[in-house]
Design a protein around this motif. Structure first.
Motif, PDB file in Angstrom:
ATOM      1  N   VAL A  59       1.329  37.122 118.115  1.00  0.00           N
ATOM      2  CA  VAL A  59       1.324  37.295 116.664  1.00  0.00           C
ATOM      3  C   VAL A  59       1.766  35.982 116.033  1.00  0.00           C
ATOM      4  O   VAL A  59       2.371  35.130 116.695  1.00  0.00           O
ATOM      5  N   SER A  60       1.444  35.828 114.787  1.00  0.00           N
ATOM      6  CA  SER A  60       1.812  34.602 114.073  1.00  0.00           C
ATOM      7  C   SER A  60       3.070  34.832 113.245  1.00  0.00           C
ATOM      8  O   SER A  60       3.427  35.970 112.926  1.00  0.00           O
ATOM      9  N   GLY A  61       3.720  33.714 112.904  1.00  0.00           N
ATOM     10  CA  GLY A  61       4.905  33.798 112.064  1.00  0.00           C
ATOM     11  C   GLY A  61       5.874  32.677 112.375  1.00  0.00           C
ATOM     12  O   GLY A  61       5.716  31.951 113.360  1.00  0.00           O
ATOM     13  N   PRO A  62       6.899  32.520 111.552  1.00  0.00           N
ATOM     14  CA  PRO A  62       7.899  31.486 111.799  1.00  0.00           C
ATOM     15  C   PRO A  62       8.855  31.890 112.922  1.00  0.00           C
ATOM     16  O   PRO A  62       9.220  33.049 113.063  1.00  0.00           O
ATOM     17  N   VAL A  63       9.249  30.901 113.710  1.00  0.00           N
ATOM     18  CA  VAL A  63      10.176  31.139 114.819  1.00  0.00           C
ATOM     19  C   VAL A  63      11.594  31.241 114.270  1.00  0.00           C
ATOM     20  O   VAL A  63      12.054  30.377 113.527  1.00  0.00           O
ATOM     21  N   LEU A  64      12.286  32.315 114.651  1.00  0.00           N
ATOM     22  CA  LEU A  64      13.667  32.492 114.206  1.00  0.00           C
ATOM     23  C   LEU A  64      14.649  31.782 115.130  1.00  0.00           C
ATOM     24  O   LEU A  64      15.550  31.081 114.670  1.00  0.00           O
ATOM     25  N   LYS A  65      14.456  31.965 116.451  1.00  0.00           N
ATOM     26  CA  LYS A  65      15.430  31.406 117.385  1.00  0.00           C
ATOM     27  C   LYS A  65      14.776  31.139 118.717  1.00  0.00           C
ATOM     28  O   LYS A  65      13.908  31.884 119.152  1.00  0.00           O
ATOM     29  N   VAL A  66      15.203  30.040 119.356  1.00  0.00           N
ATOM     30  CA  VAL A  66      14.775  29.695 120.715  1.00  0.00           C
ATOM     31  C   VAL A  66      16.009  29.805 121.607  1.00  0.00           C
ATOM     32  O   VAL A  66      17.021  29.146 121.354  1.00  0.00           O
ATOM     33  N   PHE A  67      15.938  30.638 122.633  1.00  0.00           N
ATOM     34  CA  PHE A  67      17.112  30.957 123.439  1.00  0.00           C
ATOM     35  C   PHE A  67      17.239  30.100 124.702  1.00  0.00           C
ATOM     36  O   PHE A  67      18.213  30.270 125.440  1.00  0.00           O
ATOM     37  N   VAL A  68      16.286  29.235 124.989  1.00  0.00           N
ATOM     38  CA  VAL A  68      16.313  28.488 126.247  1.00  0.00           C
ATOM     39  C   VAL A  68      16.138  27.004 125.978  1.00  0.00           C
ATOM     40  O   VAL A  68      15.680  26.594 124.903  1.00  0.00           O
ATOM     41  N   ASN A  69      16.497  26.218 126.997  1.00  0.00           N
ATOM     42  CA  ASN A  69      16.321  24.765 126.962  1.00  0.00           C
ATOM     43  C   ASN A  69      15.448  24.340 128.134  1.00  0.00           C
ATOM     44  O   ASN A  69      15.158  25.122 129.051  1.00  0.00           O
ATOM     45  N   ASP A  70      15.037  23.078 128.107  1.00  0.00           N
ATOM     46  CA  ASP A  70      14.215  22.544 129.190  1.00  0.00           C
ATOM     47  C   ASP A  70      14.953  22.649 130.523  1.00  0.00           C
ATOM     48  O   ASP A  70      16.167  22.412 130.619  1.00  0.00           O
ATOM     49  N   ASN A  71      14.195  23.024 131.570  1.00  0.00           N
ATOM     50  CA  ASN A  71      14.698  23.100 132.948  1.00  0.00           C
ATOM     51  C   ASN A  71      15.794  24.143 133.136  1.00  0.00           C
ATOM     52  O   ASN A  71      16.569  24.080 134.101  1.00  0.00           O
ATOM     53  N   GLN A  72      15.844  25.105 132.224  1.00  0.00           N
ATOM     54  CA  GLN A  72      16.821  26.190 132.360  1.00  0.00           C
ATOM     55  C   GLN A  72      16.246  27.289 133.243  1.00  0.00           C
ATOM     56  O   GLN A  72      15.081  27.661 133.122  1.00  0.00           O
ATOM     57  N   VAL A  73      17.075  27.833 134.118  1.00  0.00           N
ATOM     58  CA  VAL A  73      16.664  28.932 134.997  1.00  0.00           C
ATOM     59  C   VAL A  73      16.797  30.245 134.231  1.00  0.00           C
ATOM     60  O   VAL A  73      17.838  30.522 133.621  1.00  0.00           O
ATOM     61  N   VAL A  74      15.740  31.041 134.255  1.00  0.00           N
ATOM     62  CA  VAL A  74      15.744  32.331 133.567  1.00  0.00           C
ATOM     63  C   VAL A  74      15.292  33.415 134.533  1.00  0.00           C
ATOM     64  O   VAL A  74      14.654  33.137 135.551  1.00  0.00           O
ATOM     65  N   LYS A  75      15.632  34.646 134.188  1.00  0.00           N
ATOM     66  CA  LYS A  75      15.230  35.803 134.985  1.00  0.00           C
ATOM     67  C   LYS A  75      14.197  36.621 134.229  1.00  0.00           C
ATOM     68  O   LYS A  75      14.072  36.521 133.010  1.00  0.00           O
ATOM     69  N   LYS A  76      13.478  37.426 134.968  1.00  0.00           N
ATOM     70  CA  LYS A  76      12.452  38.264 134.359  1.00  0.00           C
ATOM     71  C   LYS A  76      13.082  39.179 133.312  1.00  0.00           C
ATOM     72  O   LYS A  76      14.079  39.846 133.564  1.00  0.00           O
ATOM     73  N   GLY A  77      12.462  39.193 132.117  1.00  0.00           N
ATOM     74  CA  GLY A  77      12.953  40.034 131.041  1.00  0.00           C
ATOM     75  C   GLY A  77      13.891  39.333 130.080  1.00  0.00           C
ATOM     76  O   GLY A  77      14.229  39.909 129.030  1.00  0.00           O
TER      77      GLY A  77
END
Length: 361
Positions: A73-91
């Motif tokens: 969907v389109s729209g303005p981004v409110l928040k980005v929760f991650v940074n480059d090369n950050q390890v994340v888990k599914k979900g």
């Protein structure tokens, strides 16, 4: 007699120098030379035997799953929760998009659904009213039938009495008129029953239409909720954030790649062997992988599959040898090699260069 005096000149006597004896060659040189030749021959023989039993290529690289994070969907981004090369888990939540517009659509869809459900209730009430009208008309038919039967009996008695001139003609005419009126009422009641039954069918159809509208409104509500859920972008798998190109406040559109999530799970190697090297290559054969990033480490693996087509067939402009001059070029076929065991101390990253050696015998 003359005396001849003979003068003897003294001839210097040459001193004979002793002859030099030829130098003896050191046997150690021959031994070293022989060892070198034998070692070279043995090395060459082993390399020849190795080459007969193995196929190798340096046209290979590490591959892995890369998940593109794309908004739907389109729209303005409110928040980005991650940074480059950050390890994340599914979900895990990666990005959130402003959901105000989509929440309004959900509210409107919920109101439309309530209105449609009310229409179903009204249509069911209409069916009940139509069925009551049918019963009323049927009751009227019953009353009219009873009155008609009674009036027919009265008419029969009045006819006898009129023949005997016991009752006046006016009474006889009144009985006849009442019978005709009752017969007309019965016919009218029958028509009312038919109409009422048609009204019941129409009311039932109104219920079906109203129920269809409810389904449509429910579908609209589900779609609005689905669009609302798309405002939160989640990690599809465990991985490492790469190539992040999104910032808060940025207006995004559907299909725009925001993040590349490199899977931290299984990796494999795609080795592009020449077609002339595939004669004895089969699935399951052992392979040794030499990764440029870890020159002192060897990785063991095996062939999982061979591509059904050469790499050139998947090119943007695949070759068409029938369209012009033909130049034969040795083609390469992608071969998928998977590791027998992952080494967490020496992780393989997608894109690393590899030298693949497959034991074909």
């Amino acid at each position: 007699m003359a005396t001849t005096t003979q003068t003897h000149e003294e001839v210097p006597t040459a001193v004979a120098e002793p002859l030099e004896e030829p130098k003896k060659r050191n046997p150690l040189v021959f031994i070293i030379l022989a060892i070198v030749l034998l070692a070279g021959g043995y090395y060459g023989w082993t390399r020849l035997q190795f080459a007969k039993a193995h196929e190798s290529t340096d046209d290979a690289s590490v591959e892995g799953d890369v998940y593109p994070i794309l908004p739907r969907v389109s729209g303005p981004v409110l928040k980005v929760f991650v940074n480059d090369n950050q390890v994340v888990k599914k979900g895990d939540t990666l990005v959130t998009i402003d959901k105000s517009d989509y929440q309004q659509r959900v509210n409107a869809a919920e109101a439309a659904l309530v209105a449609a459900q009310a229409q179903v209730t009204a249509a069911r009430a209409g069916v009940g009213t139509a069925q009551a009208n049918v019963r009323t008309a049927q009751t009227t038919i019953g009353v009219s039938s009873a009155n008609r039967a009674r009036l027919q009996q009265d008419l029969a008695r009045s006819t006898k009495l009129r023949k005997d001139d016991i009752i006046p003609q006016s009474d006889y005419d009144a009985v006849q008129a009442n019978l005709k009126a009752t017969t007309a009422q019965q016919s009218t009641a029958q028509d009312q029953v038919t109409v009422a039954r048609q009204q019941v069918v129409a009311a039932q159809q109104q219920i079906a239409v109203a129920q269809a509208v409810v389904k449509q409104r429910q579908s609209d509500l589900d779609n609005a909720k689905l669009q609302l859920s798309y405002t939160t972008l989640l990690a599809p798998a465990n991985g490492i954030v790469s190539k992040k190109s999104v910032q808060p406040g940025q207006v995004v559109s559907p299909g725009q790649q925001l993040i590349g999530l490199v899977s931290s799970g299984k990796t494999w190697v795609i080795a592009n062997f020449k077609e002339t090297q595939l004669e004895e290559m089969k699935v399951g054969q052992k392979a040794k992988l030499e990764v440029d990033a870890y020159p002192s480490e060897d990785f063991e693996g095996h062939i999982e599959s061979l591509s059904a087509a050469t790499g050139a067939r998947f090119a943007l402009l695949p070759p068409d040898n029938a369209s012009g001059n033909f130049v034969k070029v040795t083609q390469r076929v992608p071969v998928k090699i998977v590791l027998d065991k992952e080494d967490p101390q020496h992780p393989l990253r997608a894109g690393m260069s590899v030298n693949a050696i497959v034991a074909v015998k």
